[in-house]
Design a protein around this motif. Structure first.
Motif, PDB file in Angstrom:
ATOM      1  N   THR A  26      45.974  55.856  35.376  1.00 21.13           N
ATOM      2  CA  THR A  26      45.243  55.898  36.635  1.00 21.13           C
ATOM      3  C   THR A  26      45.213  54.495  37.216  1.00 21.13           C
ATOM      4  O   THR A  26      45.191  53.511  36.477  1.00 21.13           O
ATOM      5  CB  THR A  26      43.796  56.391  36.429  1.00 21.13           C
ATOM      6  N   SER A  27      45.231  54.399  38.545  1.00 21.95           N
ATOM      7  CA  SER A  27      45.141  53.097  39.211  1.00 21.95           C
ATOM      8  C   SER A  27      43.939  53.073  40.145  1.00 21.95           C
ATOM      9  O   SER A  27      43.511  54.115  40.658  1.00 21.95           O
ATOM     10  CB  SER A  27      46.410  52.805  40.019  1.00 21.95           C
ATOM     11  N   VAL A  28      43.406  51.881  40.344  1.00 23.36           N
ATOM     12  CA  VAL A  28      42.367  51.677  41.350  1.00 23.36           C
ATOM     13  C   VAL A  28      42.821  50.563  42.278  1.00 23.36           C
ATOM     14  O   VAL A  28      43.429  49.587  41.838  1.00 23.36           O
ATOM     15  CB  VAL A  28      40.989  51.345  40.735  1.00 23.36           C
ATOM     16  N   SER A  29      42.545  50.713  43.568  1.00 25.18           N
ATOM     17  CA  SER A  29      42.979  49.740  44.569  1.00 25.18           C
ATOM     18  C   SER A  29      41.778  49.248  45.366  1.00 25.18           C
ATOM     19  O   SER A  29      41.442  49.803  46.416  1.00 25.18           O
ATOM     20  CB  SER A  29      44.020  50.372  45.502  1.00 25.18           C
ATOM     21  N   PRO A  30      41.110  48.212  44.863  1.00 29.17           N
ATOM     22  CA  PRO A  30      39.950  47.691  45.584  1.00 29.17           C
ATOM     23  C   PRO A  30      40.350  46.898  46.828  1.00 29.17           C
ATOM     24  O   PRO A  30      41.405  46.263  46.861  1.00 29.17           O
ATOM     25  CB  PRO A  30      39.264  46.784  44.555  1.00 29.17           C
ATOM     26  N   VAL A  31      39.473  46.952  47.839  1.00 32.81           N
ATOM     27  CA  VAL A  31      39.639  46.095  49.015  1.00 32.81           C
ATOM     28  C   VAL A  31      39.118  44.701  48.644  1.00 32.81           C
ATOM     29  O   VAL A  31      39.213  44.302  47.490  1.00 32.81           O
ATOM     30  CB  VAL A  31      38.906  46.706  50.231  1.00 32.81           C
ATOM     31  N   GLY A  32      38.573  43.945  49.580  1.00 32.37           N
ATOM     32  CA  GLY A  32      38.082  42.606  49.266  1.00 32.37           C
ATOM     33  C   GLY A  32      36.907  42.662  48.302  1.00 32.37           C
ATOM     34  O   GLY A  32      35.846  43.175  48.647  1.00 32.37           O
ATOM     35  N   VAL A  33      37.099  42.155  47.093  1.00 30.32           N
ATOM     36  CA  VAL A  33      36.069  42.269  46.057  1.00 30.32           C
ATOM     37  C   VAL A  33      35.096  41.095  46.180  1.00 30.32           C
ATOM     38  O   VAL A  33      35.511  39.931  46.126  1.00 30.32           O
ATOM     39  CB  VAL A  33      36.695  42.306  44.650  1.00 30.32           C
ATOM     40  N   MET A  34      33.835  41.422  46.348  1.00 25.47           N
ATOM     41  CA  MET A  34      32.806  40.407  46.603  1.00 25.47           C
ATOM     42  C   MET A  34      31.659  40.548  45.605  1.00 25.47           C
ATOM     43  O   MET A  34      31.554  41.536  44.897  1.00 25.47           O
ATOM     44  CB  MET A  34      32.266  40.550  48.028  1.00 25.47           C
ATOM     45  N   GLY A  35      30.784  39.548  45.587  1.00 29.51           N
ATOM     46  CA  GLY A  35      29.606  39.592  44.735  1.00 29.51           C
ATOM     47  C   GLY A  35      29.448  38.323  43.928  1.00 29.51           C
ATOM     48  O   GLY A  35      30.174  37.341  44.119  1.00 29.51           O
ATOM     49  N   LYS A  36      28.529  38.359  43.017  1.00 35.29           N
ATOM     50  CA  LYS A  36      28.186  37.195  42.203  1.00 35.29           C
ATOM     51  C   LYS A  36      29.068  37.139  40.968  1.00 35.29           C
ATOM     52  O   LYS A  36      29.260  38.134  40.279  1.00 35.29           O
ATOM     53  CB  LYS A  36      26.710  37.271  41.797  1.00 35.29           C
ATOM     54  N   SER A  37      29.564  35.960  40.647  1.00 28.82           N
ATOM     55  CA  SER A  37      30.381  35.768  39.454  1.00 28.82           C
ATOM     56  C   SER A  37      29.507  35.738  38.209  1.00 28.82           C
ATOM     57  O   SER A  37      28.372  35.255  38.247  1.00 28.82           O
ATOM     58  CB  SER A  37      31.179  34.475  39.570  1.00 28.82           C
ATOM     59  N   LEU A  38      30.039  36.238  37.098  1.00 26.71           N
ATOM     60  CA  LEU A  38      29.334  36.156  35.815  1.00 26.71           C
ATOM     61  C   LEU A  38      29.574  34.826  35.117  1.00 26.71           C
ATOM     62  O   LEU A  38      28.937  34.529  34.105  1.00 26.71           O
ATOM     63  CB  LEU A  38      29.784  37.304  34.895  1.00 26.71           C
ATOM     64  N   SER A  39      30.498  34.026  35.653  1.00 29.13           N
ATOM     65  CA  SER A  39      30.817  32.742  35.025  1.00 29.13           C
ATOM     66  C   SER A  39      30.599  31.609  36.021  1.00 29.13           C
ATOM     67  O   SER A  39      30.308  31.837  37.196  1.00 29.13           O
ATOM     68  CB  SER A  39      32.269  32.736  34.538  1.00 29.13           C
ATOM     69  N   ASN A  40      30.797  30.396  35.539  1.00 29.96           N
ATOM     70  CA  ASN A  40      30.736  29.220  36.406  1.00 29.96           C
ATOM     71  C   ASN A  40      32.131  28.694  36.729  1.00 29.96           C
ATOM     72  O   ASN A  40      32.276  27.549  37.166  1.00 29.96           O
ATOM     73  CB  ASN A  40      29.918  28.111  35.731  1.00 29.96           C
ATOM     74  N   ARG A  41      33.134  29.525  36.532  1.00 26.84           N
ATOM     75  CA  ARG A  41      34.500  29.102  36.802  1.00 26.84           C
ATOM     76  C   ARG A  41      34.688  28.755  38.279  1.00 26.84           C
ATOM     77  O   ARG A  41      34.145  29.401  39.155  1.00 26.84           O
ATOM     78  CB  ARG A  41      35.482  30.203  36.405  1.00 26.84           C
ATOM     79  N   GLU A  42      35.487  27.727  38.511  1.00 30.56           N
ATOM     80  CA  GLU A  42      35.714  27.254  39.872  1.00 30.56           C
ATOM     81  C   GLU A  42      37.044  27.760  40.448  1.00 30.56           C
ATOM     82  O   GLU A  42      37.385  27.433  41.580  1.00 30.56           O
ATOM     83  CB  GLU A  42      35.706  25.715  39.894  1.00 30.56           C
ATOM     84  N   ASP A  43      37.792  28.550  39.657  1.00 31.64           N
ATOM     85  CA  ASP A  43      39.152  28.912  40.067  1.00 31.64           C
ATOM     86  C   ASP A  43      39.280  30.353  40.545  1.00 31.64           C
ATOM     87  O   ASP A  43      40.380  30.877  40.648  1.00 31.64           O
ATOM     88  CB  ASP A  43      40.131  28.659  38.920  1.00 31.64           C
ATOM     89  N   SER A  44      38.159  31.006  40.852  1.00 26.44           N
ATOM     90  CA  SER A  44      38.216  32.396  41.300  1.00 26.44           C
ATOM     91  C   SER A  44      38.490  32.453  42.794  1.00 26.44           C
ATOM     92  O   SER A  44      37.745  31.889  43.597  1.00 26.44           O
ATOM     93  CB  SER A  44      36.902  33.111  40.991  1.00 26.44           C
ATOM     94  N   THR A  45      39.567  33.148  43.171  1.00 30.48           N
ATOM     95  CA  THR A  45      39.881  33.305  44.588  1.00 30.48           C
ATOM     96  C   THR A  45      38.812  34.127  45.292  1.00 30.48           C
ATOM     97  O   THR A  45      38.459  33.853  46.442  1.00 30.48           O
ATOM     98  CB  THR A  45      41.259  33.959  44.750  1.00 30.48           C
ATOM     99  N   SER A  46      38.293  35.151  44.623  1.00 33.64           N
ATOM    100  CA  SER A  46      37.294  36.019  45.247  1.00 33.64           C
ATOM    101  C   SER A  46      36.006  35.269  45.564  1.00 33.64           C
ATOM    102  O   SER A  46      35.477  35.366  46.681  1.00 33.64           O
ATOM    103  CB  SER A  46      36.987  37.213  44.328  1.00 33.64           C
ATOM    104  N   THR A  47      35.488  34.534  44.601  1.00 31.61           N
ATOM    105  CA  THR A  47      34.260  33.774  44.872  1.00 31.61           C
ATOM    106  C   THR A  47      34.565  32.618  45.816  1.00 31.61           C
ATOM    107  O   THR A  47      33.715  32.249  46.643  1.00 31.61           O
ATOM    108  CB  THR A  47      33.632  33.242  43.568  1.00 31.61           C
ATOM    109  N   GLY A  48      35.767  32.050  45.715  1.00 32.79           N
ATOM    110  CA  GLY A  48      36.149  30.981  46.625  1.00 32.79           C
ATOM    111  C   GLY A  48      36.188  31.436  48.072  1.00 32.79           C
ATOM    112  O   GLY A  48      35.762  30.714  48.979  1.00 32.79           O
ATOM    113  N   LEU A  49      36.681  32.657  48.302  1.00 26.98           N
ATOM    114  CA  LEU A  49      36.746  33.193  49.654  1.00 26.98           C
ATOM    115  C   LEU A  49      35.339  33.400  50.229  1.00 26.98           C
ATOM    116  O   LEU A  49      35.089  33.121  51.409  1.00 26.98           O
ATOM    117  CB  LEU A  49      37.520  34.513  49.649  1.00 26.98           C
ATOM    118  N   GLN A  50      34.416  33.838  49.389  1.00 25.20           N
ATOM    119  CA  GLN A  50      33.039  33.991  49.849  1.00 25.20           C
ATOM    120  C   GLN A  50      32.447  32.628  50.227  1.00 25.20           C
ATOM    121  O   GLN A  50      31.724  32.505  51.220  1.00 25.20           O
ATOM    122  CB  GLN A  50      32.193  34.658  48.762  1.00 25.20           C
ATOM    123  N   PHE A  51      32.762  31.606  49.425  1.00 22.98           N
ATOM    124  CA  PHE A  51      32.290  30.249  49.733  1.00 22.98           C
ATOM    125  C   PHE A  51      32.832  29.796  51.087  1.00 22.98           C
ATOM    126  O   PHE A  51      32.105  29.215  51.906  1.00 22.98           O
ATOM    127  CB  PHE A  51      32.729  29.292  48.632  1.00 22.98           C
TER     128      PHE A  51
END
Length: 312
Positions: free
Chosen positions: A185-210
């Protein structure tokens, strides 16, 4: 206790998937590309039931290590393809790991003795490589569902093209192997947003929200989103994890690919909501979520709630 192997299980989406499977009582194996970089996965050991968590090094292009990783898994989630917008060499940074990685993964799962369910985390790009702009000659508010013909343009971002081709690779595999002993089975999410569970600085999704929150445009692609005030479809990262878990544990979904989407807003409204202000426009549901709500029994969070959870 069943074992779930999660390729890419320490990333933005992957961490929530790992969290969900641990909460549901699974043994969880998570792959990381570099075991020495513990700062990229250390946050997973703070999760509930982390005693049932195992981290191991894996590159999806390495068939033998991949086969070993999934050999004792009943469920395998493949979310290990790179998501990046700034690319110097599309072939080596995106196309090879995404497309070749998918081909090698498909070879590996055919030889895995215990697999019951496989879930691919695809992308809305599997349906429209122009996302968040409309597909082809469609208008911004025209709806799109799993029944529509997927749209692909060689002028689209290389990431989107790679995800589209990888999804076609999966669909071809399903057609050519009608008697596999497990469900895909596949899932195709649109723009995934929300709070990160980590403090990583390399997430494109959290970066886009910033970037949206602070109205920063470090690249022509992001500037284009502002210039067009693009109608951005979003989905909560926790909802994506919930959908992945259900896709992996509900039988009879073989061959389906679910769009995962909540509401769509102009980027200007997303900036407002990220700053805890009310949007000026009413939301639309551009990417239809009916199939996921019916088959996966999903209930998607409102985008305003999701963006209010983003804290940076």
């Amino acid at each position: 206790m069943k074992t779930a192997g999660i390729i890419g299980g320490s990333g933005f989406i992957g961490s929530y998937i790992t969290k969900k499977f641990l909460e549901e009582g699974y043994n969880v194996k998570v792959s990381v590309t570099d075991i020495k970089k513990s700062e990229k996965y250390q946050h997973l050991f703070n999760l509930e039931n982390s005693d049932n968590l195992n981290i191991s090094a894996l590159k999806v292009e390495d068939l033998e290590i991949l086969k070993d990783f999934i050999s004792d898994c009943e469920i395998v989630i493949h979310g290990g393809t790179p998501f990046q917008l700034d690319v110097e060499n599309p072939k080596t940074e995106l196309f090879d790991p995404t497309i070749k990685g998918t081909e090698i993964f498909l070879e590996a799962i055919q030889q895995a003795p215990m697999i019951e369910n496989v879930v691919f985390i695809a992308s809305v790009a599997a349906y429209n490589t122009n996302f968040p702009l409309p597909a082809g000659d469609r208008k911004p508010h025209d709806t799109f569902s799993e029944k529509d013909t997927p749209f692909m343009s060689e002028e689209s971002h290389p990431y989107a093209q790679a995800k589209f081709i990888a999804n076609q690779t999966v669909e071809n595999f399903i057609r050519e192997n009608p008697k596999v002993s497990f469900e895909i089975t596949s899932v195709s999410p649109v723009g995934v947003m929300g709070k990160s569970l980590s403090n990583r600085e390399d997430s494109t999704s959290t970066g886009l929200q910033f970037l949206f929150k602070n109205k920063i445009a470090p690249s022509p692609f992001v500037q284009m989103l502002y210039d067009n005030d693009a109608e951005m479809a979003a989905v909560d990262v926790a909802d994506v994890a919930e959908a992945v878990f259900k896709a992996a544990t509900i039988s009879g979904l073989h061959g389906k690919n679910y769009l995962l989407s909540s509401e769509s807003y102009p980027v200007s409204d997303m900036s407002l909501m990220l700053n805890h202000q009310a949007p000026k426009n009413k939301p639309n549901v551009i990417y239809q979520n009916t199939l996921a709500m019916n088959d996966l029994r999903m209930k998607f969070r409102p985008v305003q709630e999701t963006l209010n959870n983003y804290s940076k």
